[in-house]
Design an enzyme around this catalytic site. Structure first.
Site, mmCIF file in Angstrom:
data_model
loop_
_atom_site.group_PDB
_atom_site.id
_atom_site.type_symbol
_atom_site.label_atom_id
_atom_site.label_comp_id
_atom_site.label_asym_id
_atom_site.label_seq_id
_atom_site.Cartn_x
_atom_site.Cartn_y
_atom_site.Cartn_z
ATOM 1 N N THR A 126 0.863 -1.087 -0.076
ATOM 2 C CA THR A 126 -0.019 0.042 0.070
ATOM 3 C C THR A 126 0.697 1.442 0.068
ATOM 4 O O THR A 126 1.870 1.274 0.371
ATOM 5 C CB THR A 126 -0.947 0.123 1.209
ATOM 6 O OG1 THR A 126 -1.382 1.475 1.307
ATOM 7 C CG2 THR A 126 -0.012 -0.120 2.458
ATOM 8 N N GLU A 128 0.351 3.412 2.000
ATOM 9 C CA GLU A 128 0.537 4.122 3.326
ATOM 10 C C GLU A 128 1.682 3.653 3.941
ATOM 11 O O GLU A 128 1.990 3.996 5.039
ATOM 12 C CB GLU A 128 -0.620 3.387 4.470
ATOM 13 C CG GLU A 128 -2.226 3.822 3.521
ATOM 14 C CD GLU A 128 -3.083 3.678 4.469
ATOM 15 O OE1 GLU A 128 -2.987 3.858 5.897
ATOM 16 O OE2 GLU A 128 -4.345 3.348 4.102
ATOM 17 N N LYS A 154 2.297 -3.284 7.412
ATOM 18 C CA LYS A 154 2.148 -3.627 6.104
ATOM 19 C C LYS A 154 3.667 -3.353 5.346
ATOM 20 O O LYS A 154 4.169 -3.822 4.616
ATOM 21 C CB LYS A 154 1.371 -2.733 5.234
ATOM 22 C CG LYS A 154 -0.258 -3.049 5.247
ATOM 23 C CD LYS A 154 -0.577 -4.427 4.629
ATOM 24 C CE LYS A 154 -0.461 -4.427 3.159
ATOM 25 N NZ LYS A 154 -1.000 -5.933 2.707
HETATM 26 P P1 NAD Z 1 -10.141 -6.765 2.824
HETATM 27 O O1 NAD Z 1 -10.206 -6.588 4.186
HETATM 28 O O2 NAD Z 1 -11.475 -6.629 1.949
HETATM 29 O O3 NAD Z 1 -10.232 -8.494 2.694
HETATM 30 C C1 NAD Z 1 -9.035 -9.045 3.384
HETATM 31 C C2 NAD Z 1 -9.280 -10.535 3.065
HETATM 32 O O4 NAD Z 1 -8.203 -11.240 3.737
HETATM 33 C C3 NAD Z 1 -10.544 -11.169 3.632
HETATM 34 O O5 NAD Z 1 -10.867 -11.846 2.552
HETATM 35 C C4 NAD Z 1 -10.047 -11.957 4.896
HETATM 36 O O6 NAD Z 1 -11.062 -12.976 5.353
HETATM 37 C C5 NAD Z 1 -8.581 -12.412 4.531
HETATM 38 N N1 NAD Z 1 -7.752 -12.665 5.634
HETATM 39 C C6 NAD Z 1 -7.591 -11.853 6.753
HETATM 40 N N2 NAD Z 1 -6.711 -12.442 7.548
HETATM 41 C C7 NAD Z 1 -6.466 -13.641 7.122
HETATM 42 C C8 NAD Z 1 -5.675 -14.641 7.302
HETATM 43 N N3 NAD Z 1 -4.820 -14.758 8.791
HETATM 44 N N4 NAD Z 1 -5.329 -15.714 6.671
HETATM 45 C C9 NAD Z 1 -6.181 -15.977 5.471
HETATM 46 N N5 NAD Z 1 -7.123 -14.967 4.898
HETATM 47 C C10 NAD Z 1 -7.139 -13.801 5.634
HETATM 48 O O7 NAD Z 1 -8.953 -6.131 2.118
HETATM 49 P P2 NAD Z 1 -8.896 -5.429 0.591
HETATM 50 O O8 NAD Z 1 -9.287 -4.037 0.860
HETATM 51 O O9 NAD Z 1 -9.495 -6.345 -0.340
HETATM 52 O O10 NAD Z 1 -7.104 -5.516 0.575
HETATM 53 C C11 NAD Z 1 -6.340 -6.523 -0.003
HETATM 54 C C12 NAD Z 1 -4.837 -6.197 0.168
HETATM 55 O O11 NAD Z 1 -4.769 -5.028 -0.551
HETATM 56 C C13 NAD Z 1 -4.443 -5.844 1.567
HETATM 57 O O12 NAD Z 1 -3.390 -6.563 1.583
HETATM 58 C C14 NAD Z 1 -4.342 -4.332 1.741
HETATM 59 O O13 NAD Z 1 -3.284 -4.132 2.810
HETATM 60 C C15 NAD Z 1 -3.964 -3.989 0.494
HETATM 61 N N6 NAD Z 1 -4.532 -2.528 0.157
HETATM 62 C C16 NAD Z 1 -5.958 -2.263 0.036
HETATM 63 C C17 NAD Z 1 -6.186 -0.989 -0.163
HETATM 64 C C18 NAD Z 1 -7.545 -0.782 -0.168
HETATM 65 O O14 NAD Z 1 -7.940 0.422 -0.840
HETATM 66 N N7 NAD Z 1 -8.572 -1.548 0.030
HETATM 67 C C19 NAD Z 1 -5.257 -0.033 -0.540
HETATM 68 C C20 NAD Z 1 -3.859 -0.570 -0.347
HETATM 69 C C21 NAD Z 1 -3.599 -1.703 -0.152
#
Ligand code: NAD
Length: 327
Positions: A126, A128, A154
């Protein structure tokens, strides 16, 4: 290509899996194993549109559990690692699950991928991790200076992934993206939270003076960027994936009020989030020049489509909000 996709039941992971398995050239990606713990934000229904695809397998498991990963990871060509605790506000209330899943879980997964000689490991990180930038944009070489416990966890996982490349010669690529929006985003994040609140006739909480600025990236552009890096990114490299639309939270709120036919009387000014980063901004020259990435979804259309999706899919978000989002 056989892909092992962690966190594939979440917002971005499920969009990635749906896009690969429903693409016209989907035969090129006939096998995807989704490995997901189904935490509060992992939603099996997000994968319903492709659940019958012959190349799709779902395994419920925790990335911290090496034994379960060992049972299912062998034979894949690449890991695409989305799984994480992802909500900044939750990390401020309690950081431990963020360290356990994001740092320890990523290390367990890296070790498993190394043991089983998986061809490539793509780590989804990310913007961030960089902290906050007053003017200009970060390049991939900018120093990491995360501020929230989420961002710090992260940054830890991002650096661990790169360390496995430098130390063990693993084929690791890291993507750092800006704020995603689109359908199926868990309704605790700002765009779905505000949209669904406004659709329910509830007031929305705007942090501080609303001047915090973010770059907005449609989830489908993010998934396209990830696929480009997966196929063509150079091992050991970091690639930014941005959307090219910078808005303050107040500007974003104004657009959501307009899209839902409501007004500023629906906005409560609330005390600022602790340690709230003022501005994020990614330079995307590297992925544009090396891999031909440009964002394709215009923000006005992307936001209108997203609001329409929440308007038309109350059956998806109402139970999630009732269970996991404070009123
Ligand atoms: P989300 O919270 O919607 O989904 C996270 C998923 O990970 C869920 O399905 C959850 O069940 C699974 N999960 C959590 N802990 C787990 C574990 N211990 N073992 C297996 N599965 C597990 O997140 P998102 O928004 O889809 O983000 C996905 C990735 O992208 C993350 O790594 C996040 O840091 C990164 N990211 C997201 C954004 C954003 O704007 N949403 C921005 C930058 C980076």
């Amino acid at each position: 290509m056989r892909l092992f996709v962690t966190g594939g039941a979440g917002f971005i992971g499920s969009a990635f899996v749906r896009s690969l398995l429903s693409a016209p050239d989907a035969t090129e990606h006939p096998h995807i194993t989704v490995f997901d713990k189904l935490t509060y934000c992992g939603v099996a229904a997000n994968l319903a549109p492709i659940a019958a695809h012959p190349g799709y397998t779902f395994v419920r498991g925790d990335i911290c559990d090496a034994n379960t990963i060992d049972d299912v990871i062998a034979g894949h060509d690449a890991v695409v690692h989305f799984a994480a605790e992802s909500h900044v506000d939750r990390s401020i209330k309690g950081a431990r699950p963020f360290v356990v899943t994001n740092v320890v879980g990523t290390q367990v997964l890296l070790n498993a991928a190394m043991r089983h000689r998986i061809g490539r490991f793509l780590h989804v990180s990310t913007d961030e991790v960089y902290g906050s930038i007053a003017t200009g944009s970060w390049t991939e070489d900018s120093p990491l200076a995360p501020n929230s416990p989420y961002a710090a966890s992260k940054a830890g996982s991002d650096l661990l992934a790169l360390a496995y490349h430098r130390t063990h010669g693993m084929d690791v690529v890291v993507t750092r993206c800006s704020n995603n929006y689109g359908p199926y985003q868990f309704p605790e994040k700002v765009i779905p939270l505000f949209t669904t609140h406004l659709l329910e006739g509830k007031r929305v909480p705007l942090y501080g003076d609303g001047r915090n600025a973010r770059d907005w990236l449609h989830v489908s552009d993010h998934c396209r960027g990830i696929e480009l890096v997966l196929r063509g990114g150079r091992a050991g490299e970091v690639y930014h994936i941005g959307g090219g639309t910078e808005l303050t939270n107040a500007e974003l709120t104004g657009l959501l009020l307009e899209a839902t036919g409501t007004g500023w009387e629906m906005v409560d000014r609330v005390p600022d989030r602790k340690g709230h980063d003022l501005r994020y901004s990614l330079d995307i020259t590297k992925i544009a020049e090396e891999l031909g990435y440009t964002p394709q979804v215009g923000f006005a259309q992307g936001l209108a489509d997203t609001v329409a999706w929440y308007r038309n899919n109350r059956h998806w978000w109402e139970p999630l909000k009732a269970k996991a989002v404070p009123a």
